[in-house]
Scaffold this motif. Sequence first.
Motif, PDB file in Angstrom:
ATOM      1  N   ARG A  31      61.322  21.941 -36.933  1.00  0.00           N
ATOM      2  CA  ARG A  31      61.664  20.522 -37.014  1.00  0.00           C
ATOM      3  C   ARG A  31      62.034  20.048 -35.620  1.00  0.00           C
ATOM      4  N   LEU A  32      61.520  18.883 -35.244  1.00  0.00           N
ATOM      5  CA  LEU A  32      61.767  18.325 -33.922  1.00  0.00           C
ATOM      6  C   LEU A  32      62.338  16.930 -34.060  1.00  0.00           C
ATOM      7  N   ASN A  33      63.178  16.551 -33.099  1.00  0.00           N
ATOM      8  CA  ASN A  33      63.637  15.168 -33.073  1.00  0.00           C
ATOM      9  C   ASN A  33      62.591  14.328 -32.333  1.00  0.00           C
ATOM     10  N   ASN A  34      62.831  13.026 -32.196  1.00  0.00           N
ATOM     11  CA  ASN A  34      61.833  12.128 -31.593  1.00  0.00           C
ATOM     12  C   ASN A  34      61.500  12.520 -30.160  1.00  0.00           C
ATOM     13  N   LYS A  35      62.519  12.815 -29.379  1.00  0.00           N
ATOM     14  CA  LYS A  35      62.300  13.148 -27.965  1.00  0.00           C
ATOM     15  C   LYS A  35      61.487  14.438 -27.833  1.00  0.00           C
ATOM     16  N   ASP A  36      61.871  15.466 -28.591  1.00  0.00           N
ATOM     17  CA  ASP A  36      61.145  16.739 -28.529  1.00  0.00           C
ATOM     18  C   ASP A  36      59.724  16.590 -29.073  1.00  0.00           C
ATOM     19  N   ASN A  37      59.540  15.741 -30.088  1.00  0.00           N
ATOM     20  CA  ASN A  37      58.210  15.535 -30.654  1.00  0.00           C
ATOM     21  C   ASN A  37      57.293  14.870 -29.636  1.00  0.00           C
ATOM     22  N   GLU A  38      57.802  13.890 -28.897  1.00  0.00           N
ATOM     23  CA  GLU A  38      56.988  13.247 -27.859  1.00  0.00           C
ATOM     24  C   GLU A  38      56.599  14.249 -26.782  1.00  0.00           C
ATOM     25  N   ARG A  39      57.545  15.074 -26.405  1.00  0.00           N
ATOM     26  CA  ARG A  39      57.257  16.104 -25.393  1.00  0.00           C
ATOM     27  C   ARG A  39      56.226  17.102 -25.917  1.00  0.00           C
ATOM     28  N   PHE A  40      56.374  17.506 -27.199  1.00  0.00           N
ATOM     29  CA  PHE A  40      55.432  18.440 -27.814  1.00  0.00           C
ATOM     30  C   PHE A  40      54.030  17.834 -27.852  1.00  0.00           C
ATOM     31  N   LEU A  41      53.921  16.565 -28.264  1.00  0.00           N
ATOM     32  CA  LEU A  41      52.605  15.928 -28.357  1.00  0.00           C
ATOM     33  C   LEU A  41      51.949  15.781 -26.983  1.00  0.00           C
ATOM     34  N   SER A  42      52.758  15.469 -25.957  1.00  0.00           N
ATOM     35  CA  SER A  42      52.159  15.354 -24.626  1.00  0.00           C
ATOM     36  C   SER A  42      51.657  16.720 -24.145  1.00  0.00           C
ATOM     37  N   LEU A  43      52.421  17.781 -24.403  1.00  0.00           N
ATOM     38  CA  LEU A  43      51.963  19.126 -24.032  1.00  0.00           C
ATOM     39  C   LEU A  43      50.716  19.513 -24.827  1.00  0.00           C
ATOM     40  N   PHE A  44      50.681  19.150 -26.098  1.00  0.00           N
ATOM     41  CA  PHE A  44      49.524  19.458 -26.947  1.00  0.00           C
ATOM     42  C   PHE A  44      48.273  18.757 -26.419  1.00  0.00           C
ATOM     43  N   HIS A  45      48.381  17.482 -26.057  1.00  0.00           N
ATOM     44  CA  HIS A  45      47.211  16.752 -25.556  1.00  0.00           C
ATOM     45  C   HIS A  45      46.752  17.297 -24.212  1.00  0.00           C
ATOM     46  N   LYS A  46      47.691  17.726 -23.371  1.00  0.00           N
ATOM     47  CA  LYS A  46      47.323  18.296 -22.073  1.00  0.00           C
ATOM     48  C   LYS A  46      46.641  19.652 -22.230  1.00  0.00           C
ATOM     49  N   SER A  47      46.987  20.372 -23.300  1.00  0.00           N
ATOM     50  CA  SER A  47      46.472  21.739 -23.456  1.00  0.00           C
ATOM     51  C   SER A  47      44.991  21.774 -23.798  1.00  0.00           C
ATOM     52  N   GLY A  48      44.496  20.762 -24.508  1.00  0.00           N
ATOM     53  CA  GLY A  48      43.090  20.762 -24.893  1.00  0.00           C
ATOM     54  C   GLY A  48      42.809  21.518 -26.181  1.00  0.00           C
ATOM     55  N   HIS A  49      43.809  22.013 -26.853  1.00  0.00           N
ATOM     56  CA  HIS A  49      43.595  22.674 -28.146  1.00  0.00           C
ATOM     57  C   HIS A  49      43.177  21.639 -29.184  1.00  0.00           C
ATOM     58  N   LYS A  50      42.421  22.099 -30.181  1.00  0.00           N
ATOM     59  CA  LYS A  50      41.964  21.180 -31.219  1.00  0.00           C
ATOM     60  C   LYS A  50      42.942  21.084 -32.377  1.00  0.00           C
ATOM     61  N   SER A  51      43.736  22.108 -32.602  1.00  0.00           N
ATOM     62  CA  SER A  51      44.718  22.042 -33.690  1.00  0.00           C
ATOM     63  C   SER A  51      46.100  22.370 -33.152  1.00  0.00           C
ATOM     64  N   LYS A  52      47.076  21.724 -33.747  1.00  0.00           N
ATOM     65  CA  LYS A  52      48.458  21.934 -33.315  1.00  0.00           C
ATOM     66  C   LYS A  52      48.929  23.341 -33.644  1.00  0.00           C
ATOM     67  N   SER A  53      48.460  23.883 -34.758  1.00  0.00           N
ATOM     68  CA  SER A  53      48.894  25.230 -35.130  1.00  0.00           C
ATOM     69  C   SER A  53      48.389  26.266 -34.125  1.00  0.00           C
ATOM     70  N   ARG A  54      47.157  26.110 -33.638  1.00  0.00           N
ATOM     71  CA  ARG A  54      46.636  27.029 -32.621  1.00  0.00           C
ATOM     72  C   ARG A  54      47.428  26.886 -31.326  1.00  0.00           C
ATOM     73  N   PHE A  55      47.783  25.648 -30.972  1.00  0.00           N
ATOM     74  CA  PHE A  55      48.567  25.402 -29.770  1.00  0.00           C
ATOM     75  C   PHE A  55      49.930  26.078 -29.860  1.00  0.00           C
ATOM     76  N   ILE A  56      50.599  25.927 -30.999  1.00  0.00           N
ATOM     77  CA  ILE A  56      51.919  26.542 -31.185  1.00  0.00           C
ATOM     78  C   ILE A  56      51.805  28.055 -31.145  1.00  0.00           C
ATOM     79  N   ALA A  57      50.806  28.608 -31.840  1.00  0.00           N
ATOM     80  CA  ALA A  57      50.623  30.061 -31.839  1.00  0.00           C
ATOM     81  C   ALA A  57      50.335  30.571 -30.434  1.00  0.00           C
ATOM     82  N   ASP A  58      49.524  29.828 -29.682  1.00  0.00           N
ATOM     83  CA  ASP A  58      49.219  30.231 -28.313  1.00  0.00           C
ATOM     84  C   ASP A  58      50.475  30.200 -27.453  1.00  0.00           C
ATOM     85  N   CYS A  59      51.286  29.156 -27.611  1.00  0.00           N
ATOM     86  CA  CYS A  59      52.523  29.062 -26.834  1.00  0.00           C
ATOM     87  C   CYS A  59      53.487  30.190 -27.172  1.00  0.00           C
ATOM     88  N   VAL A  60      53.625  30.484 -28.436  1.00  0.00           N
ATOM     89  CA  VAL A  60      54.600  31.487 -28.868  1.00  0.00           C
ATOM     90  C   VAL A  60      54.141  32.897 -28.536  1.00  0.00           C
TER      91      VAL A  60
END
Length: 146
Positions: A31-60
């Motif tokens: 669960r993320l708050n608004n500020k963390d969610n915006e940061r997460f979405l910007s990192l996700f868009h910069k990464s070029g991954h097609k799905s958020k779950s793949r992006f999270i798994a790759d990060c972790v």
Amino acid sequence: MEHVNNGAGRLKKKRGRKPKADKQAYRYMIRLNNKDNERFLSLFHKSGHKSKSRFIADCVLNNPVKIVSIDESAMNFAMLLSHFFAQFRAIKTNYNQAFQVLIRNLGEEKARSMMKIIEKPTLDFILIKGQIEDIYTQIRERCLPK
């Protein structure tokens, strides 16, 4: 006359998608708050991954995670030894104060003769203090995080 679509003698075809060999069955949620969610979405868009779950798994899984384990018993032991040092300093201060009072009230000759009585216990005390300092440095090198 025989019916053409009676299905006799034909193999039944399976419908749908073929099952995966390595099925992704485990699910985790954050669960993320608004500020963390915006940061997460910007990192996700910069990464070029097609799905958020793949992006999270790759990060972790691909970024190194530093795990620090602290041995509570070693920390407690080191704290007790540091309390010993504080007590040693207090004894040293009291020893010096007592010697100054003896000099002031009795004179230097009598003060020195009275202090000779506690000379051997003082030397033993200094040896024990040195041993405790050695133990403390060994524990700090072996057990405590750097």
